[in-house]
Design a protein around this motif. Sequence first.
Motif, PDB file in Angstrom:
ATOM      1  N   ASP A   1       1.397  -1.360  -0.290  1.00  0.00           N
ATOM      2  CA  ASP A   1      -0.201  -0.309  -0.259  1.00  0.00           C
ATOM      3  C   ASP A   1       1.178   1.292   0.285  1.00  0.00           C
ATOM      4  OD1 ASP A   1      -1.849   1.628   0.415  1.00  0.00           O
ATOM      5  OD2 ASP A   1      -2.965   0.973   1.747  1.00  0.00           O
TER       6      ASP A   1
ATOM      7  N   HIS B   1      -3.110   2.113   9.553  1.00  0.00           N
ATOM      8  CA  HIS B   1      -3.294   0.746   9.367  1.00  0.00           C
ATOM      9  C   HIS B   1      -2.488  -0.072   9.280  1.00  0.00           C
ATOM     10  CE1 HIS B   1      -3.699   0.188   5.631  1.00  0.00           C
ATOM     11  NE2 HIS B   1      -3.904   1.234   4.689  1.00  0.00           N
TER      12      HIS B   1
ATOM     13  N   GLU C   1       0.214   7.351   6.613  1.00  0.00           N
ATOM     14  CA  GLU C   1      -0.082   7.912   5.504  1.00  0.00           C
ATOM     15  C   GLU C   1      -1.290   9.202   5.881  1.00  0.00           C
ATOM     16  OE1 GLU C   1      -3.617   6.197   3.597  1.00  0.00           O
ATOM     17  OE2 GLU C   1      -3.067   3.931   4.705  1.00  0.00           O
TER      18      GLU C   1
ATOM     19  N   GLU D   1       2.590   7.793   1.749  1.00  0.00           N
ATOM     20  CA  GLU D   1       2.311   6.841   2.404  1.00  0.00           C
ATOM     21  C   GLU D   1       3.377   5.830   1.793  1.00  0.00           C
ATOM     22  OE1 GLU D   1      -1.210   4.599   1.084  1.00  0.00           O
ATOM     23  OE2 GLU D   1      -1.430   3.305   3.074  1.00  0.00           O
TER      24      GLU D   1
HETATM   25 MN   LIG Z   1      -3.046   3.132   3.496  1.00  0.00          MN
END
Ligand SMILES: [Mn+2]
Length: 355
Positions: A224, A288, A317, A331
């Motif tokens: 991510d 997260h 992020e 991020e």
């Molecule tokens: Mn994310």
Amino acid sequence: MIQQRLASLRKLMATHSLDAVVVTKPENRRYFSGFTGSSGLLLIGEQIQTLFTDFRYIEQATKQSPEYQIVRHGTAMFDKLADTVKKLEAVRIGFESDFITWDTYHKLATCLSMVELRPVNLDALRVIKDQAELSLLHQAVEIADVAFNHVVTIIRPGITELEIALELEYQMRKLGSEKPAFDTIVASGYRGALPHGQASAKIIEVGDFITMDFGAVYQGYHSDMTRTVVAGKATSKQHEIYNIVQAAQLAGIKAVAAGKTGKEIDQVARKIIADAGYGEYFGHALGHGVGLAIHEEPRLSTINDSELASGMVVSVEPGIYLPEWGGVRIEDLVVVSAAGCTVLTTSNKNLIELT
Ligand SMILES: [Mn+2]
């Protein structure tokens, strides 16, 4: 590896006085058995582990889950499950209450009426990643980094957000990604004010900020990352907003360490944005956990009072989103350690002006 994971699960079962658990969530099914099929459930007792699946997956399950007894079910999966449960003489069985639907729960309760069903959450067992998992996460991150470094070479005014998303996804697939980690976000210009603006047919215009949030999946593990670039020369306002988000992101990363709470880390980054006068425009959590699921524990948020531990992997992020104007988010994924953290994402974080 599977044996270690089962040992941790059995310890959790003991603390909850459970004789067995039924595992239905795909990430947990994979984590505790290695089985990657789209359908099936695990029954794990003190002495047994059984994987129930259908005709389509028997051969695959036998290969992927040698530690398990494989049971083939037809149309009545829970009846087969009940047969095995009866042999266990179990009293209390845990089920994943945060995943199972109301309908499924009632079917399960009917078939397992001889036991007491208790809700249990198994996700916490996945939060600390082992070396094998860290290596897979690292590869998923690297795929996204390479795709990003490529995509900046094709972005120009006149192409659409969808074309940028397609290029990112195509490059990631070529590099070994199984699928996008989630629907790729490409939000340009005024659309950048949408924190989760999925790529649209909007055309990139000169001067647009372009926020790209995307990731790869490598052997089940997600990455991510988000970068915001500008199509052309940045205005002073764009520099101002970008610099605040970048400072918040760097401070957030610096604050990550085992022993810190999610809340403390969130607060460090949030304060920088608030002090600059944009607090109300950063309306989501700082980060997260990422692993077999794209969003998992732990959260770096204003409400998480639990401490991070070494081996957890989290995103950092922060963002600022100004309605009608646009937005910026940056991020990275980091691995938590006692001394702080290791940043996995390697792409440039200074403002890239595509001129
Ligand atoms: Mn994310």
